[in-house]
Design a protein around this motif. Sequence first.
Motif, short mmCIF file in Angstrom:
data_model
loop_
_atom_site.label_atom_id
_atom_site.label_comp_id
_atom_site.label_asym_id
_atom_site.label_seq_id
_atom_site.Cartn_x
_atom_site.Cartn_y
_atom_site.Cartn_z
N ASP A 139 -16.59 -0.73 7.08
CA ASP A 139 -16.62 0.46 6.22
C ASP A 139 -15.29 0.68 5.54
OD1 ASP A 139 -19.32 1.69 7.02
OD2 ASP A 139 -18.38 1.23 8.93
N LYS A 140 -14.21 0.15 6.15
CA LYS A 140 -12.89 0.36 5.56
C LYS A 140 -12.05 -0.88 5.77
CE LYS A 140 -9.24 2.68 4.09
NZ LYS A 140 -9.10 3.20 2.73
N PHE A 141 -11.40 -1.33 4.73
CA PHE A 141 -10.41 -2.40 4.86
C PHE A 141 -9.06 -1.76 4.61
CE2 PHE A 141 -7.79 -5.98 4.03
CZ PHE A 141 -8.34 -7.02 4.74
N ILE A 142 -8.25 -1.69 5.65
CA ILE A 142 -6.99 -0.96 5.55
C ILE A 142 -5.81 -1.93 5.41
CG2 ILE A 142 -6.99 -0.71 8.11
CD1 ILE A 142 -5.43 1.88 5.89
N ARG A 143 -4.94 -1.64 4.44
CA ARG A 143 -3.76 -2.48 4.23
C ARG A 143 -2.52 -1.63 4.49
NH1 ARG A 143 -3.74 -5.40 -1.34
NH2 ARG A 143 -1.89 -6.20 -0.31
N THR A 144 -1.55 -2.20 5.23
CA THR A 144 -0.41 -1.35 5.61
C THR A 144 0.60 -1.17 4.48
OG1 THR A 144 0.70 -3.23 6.61
CG2 THR A 144 -0.60 -1.85 8.09
N THR A 145 0.44 -1.88 3.38
CA THR A 145 1.33 -1.59 2.25
C THR A 145 0.73 -0.54 1.31
OG1 THR A 145 0.49 -3.50 1.02
CG2 THR A 145 2.53 -3.84 2.26
N GLU B 235 -1.47 5.43 1.17
CA GLU B 235 -2.06 6.32 2.20
C GLU B 235 -1.50 5.96 3.58
OE1 GLU B 235 -6.29 5.47 2.77
OE2 GLU B 235 -5.96 3.37 2.28
N HIS B 236 -1.34 4.66 3.81
CA HIS B 236 -0.86 4.25 5.13
C HIS B 236 0.62 4.60 5.30
CE1 HIS B 236 -0.42 2.09 8.84
NE2 HIS B 236 0.62 1.46 8.33
N LYS B 237 1.41 4.33 4.28
CA LYS B 237 2.85 4.63 4.40
C LYS B 237 3.05 6.12 4.69
CE LYS B 237 4.36 0.94 1.31
NZ LYS B 237 4.77 0.63 -0.04
N ASN B 238 2.24 6.96 4.04
CA ASN B 238 2.33 8.41 4.29
C ASN B 238 2.02 8.74 5.73
OD1 ASN B 238 3.07 9.04 1.72
ND2 ASN B 238 0.97 9.44 1.01
N ASN C 64 -2.37 2.19 11.65
CA ASN C 64 -3.49 1.89 10.74
C ASN C 64 -4.80 2.48 11.24
OD1 ASN C 64 -5.84 -0.21 11.25
ND2 ASN C 64 -4.15 -0.78 12.60
N TYR C 65 -4.92 2.57 12.59
CA TYR C 65 -6.19 3.04 13.15
C TYR C 65 -6.45 4.50 12.79
CZ TYR C 65 -5.74 -1.23 15.94
OH TYR C 65 -5.60 -2.53 16.35
N LEU C 66 -5.36 5.21 12.53
CA LEU C 66 -5.52 6.61 12.10
C LEU C 66 -5.70 6.68 10.58
CD1 LEU C 66 -2.87 8.39 14.35
CD2 LEU C 66 -5.35 8.59 14.49
N THR C 67 -4.88 5.89 9.87
CA THR C 67 -4.99 5.91 8.40
C THR C 67 -6.40 5.57 7.95
OG1 THR C 67 -2.83 4.81 8.47
CG2 THR C 67 -3.82 5.15 6.31
N ALA C 68 -7.02 4.60 8.64
CA ALA C 68 -8.32 4.09 8.21
C ALA C 68 -9.40 5.17 8.19
CB ALA C 68 -8.75 2.94 9.11
N ILE C 69 -9.22 6.22 9.00
CA ILE C 69 -10.23 7.29 8.99
C ILE C 69 -9.72 8.54 8.28
CG2 ILE C 69 -11.63 6.56 10.96
CD1 ILE C 69 -9.90 8.46 12.71
N GLY C 70 -8.64 8.38 7.52
CA GLY C 70 -8.19 9.48 6.67
C GLY C 70 -7.15 10.39 7.26
#
Length: 510
Positions: free
Chosen positions: A89-95, A98-101, A236-242
Amino acid sequence: MYLTTAIAYVNGKPHVGHAYELIVADAIARHHRLKGDAVFLSTGTDEHGLKIQKAARALTGNDDLTQLFVDSNALRFVELAELLNVSYDKFIRTTSKEHKNAVRKVWGIFQEKGLLYTSEYRGWYSVTDECLYTDEEVYDNTVSGFIIKCAKATQSVVEPYTEKNTFFKLSAFKDQLLEWYKTNPIFPENRANEIINIVSNDLRDLSVSRANVKWGIPVPDDESQTIYVWIDALTNYLTAIGWPDNPDWVNKWPAIHVIGKDILKFHSIYWPAILLALGLPLPKIVTHGWILDDSGRKQAKSEGNVVDPFEIVETFGIDALRFHLLSNISFGEDGCFGNESLTVSLNTLANNYGNLVNRILTFIHKNFNGYISYRLDKQTEVKYKEIIQAFDEYNFNQGISLAFESIARLNAKFQNAEPWNLIKTDRLGCLLYLQDILSEIIRVTITLQCIIPNATSKILDLLGYPEKYRQYDGDSIQMDDNNPYKGWERNAFERELSKLPKPQIVFRKI
Ligand code: MSP
């Protein structure tokens, strides 16, 4: 249910080890969706740190091109997830922004809670592991007459390291961590012992910033340092769900993390401590073993022994790869990977399952012009409940082997009935026999959907079985009151017949 894979380093292209993790996580996700659970599956890429910085520099010779380098490798991981039909459902990239924030937010909370302090670290750093080691954690390894310092835990090469860094008060969480392990959050449970030992005897504070790593998220208020890549990556596990801005994250957290056994320490010590610091509930951790090469070594880019999953799929197909990895490896343990055993798996699929479907459908087309009716009953020869239970417990190989026992019985049933003779004397009897077998094939195919989604979807289409009834229902398949296939009627001609599509070969052989 919120399910995650680890996020892969983009210092190189994906290998079969990465494919394995994606396939396992996808099988779990699909299995639960078939049970009716709401599942959110996230995967992605880990794009900061010294390992990536070095790989990008080695290839491009120009630090300005690092983002381009990670973009192009990250794309390969997206393509892999697509190729393998991973239902993410989500492909999260650490660069990503949203993730940096989110990482800066985590850092801010650490600061607010007084969990950070500055100190000097003297020890050893492994770029391969992106991990610092103490003197006690390294040993002298003699290679071709040279002495090389290596990490005891991973055998990876380490370099001397002395830096002034920011430290996170990890040791303050010792008691809470030990309490948490009592709830058995780690699967398989025997993996927890080593972790409990570390936490009980040797839990030190964690250095969470780096002075010599430029490719990372700068420490707020101190641009000369970047945030340690594992703090960045785990977030990332938190960023991925907003998290923290999209309030919907509350409905998904906590997660179930599917990871390889090599990164358990990071997920079962650092990560829960970070979450405790943030005041968030703790996750569950499901660890799988490694895909090894022919000589029993872990497939890894640093070992130069990796197999390209794109090439495997090109030769064997997606279903064969998924089936092979899930049926040949006892979950949690390591497994070898080679073309020979892959060929055996493909032939099992084609000769047993594919052949059964093809034989019966060809027969129906030849003798009944493709018209058949069948009805499903809760009574079944297929060990439905047991298969589902095995998948519940991540025993994929066991569930698959139960399913294939049924397939073998169905093949024998078809063979023994000799429908090609029976039809000459008893057309109706022959039809009833075929209905029986078809119904069983539907059932077994429904259980295999989480393992080989492409093939099973094709087979259920060929069997004319509607998409809306392909979920599980308790210990049988889904049959609400409107399902026209519900119940067993011996008189096949009382209801409307449907014409099945022309049979097709589902598994190509090599
Ligand atoms: N970037 C870290 C994970 C950060 S998660 C917050 C990392 N990346 S990795 O690319 O090295 O590995 C990604 C996942 O693939 C890990 O779970 C790892 O265990 C798994 N595998 C990597 N090689 C593997 C095999 N040869 N076999 C099976 N899985 C292995 O670690």
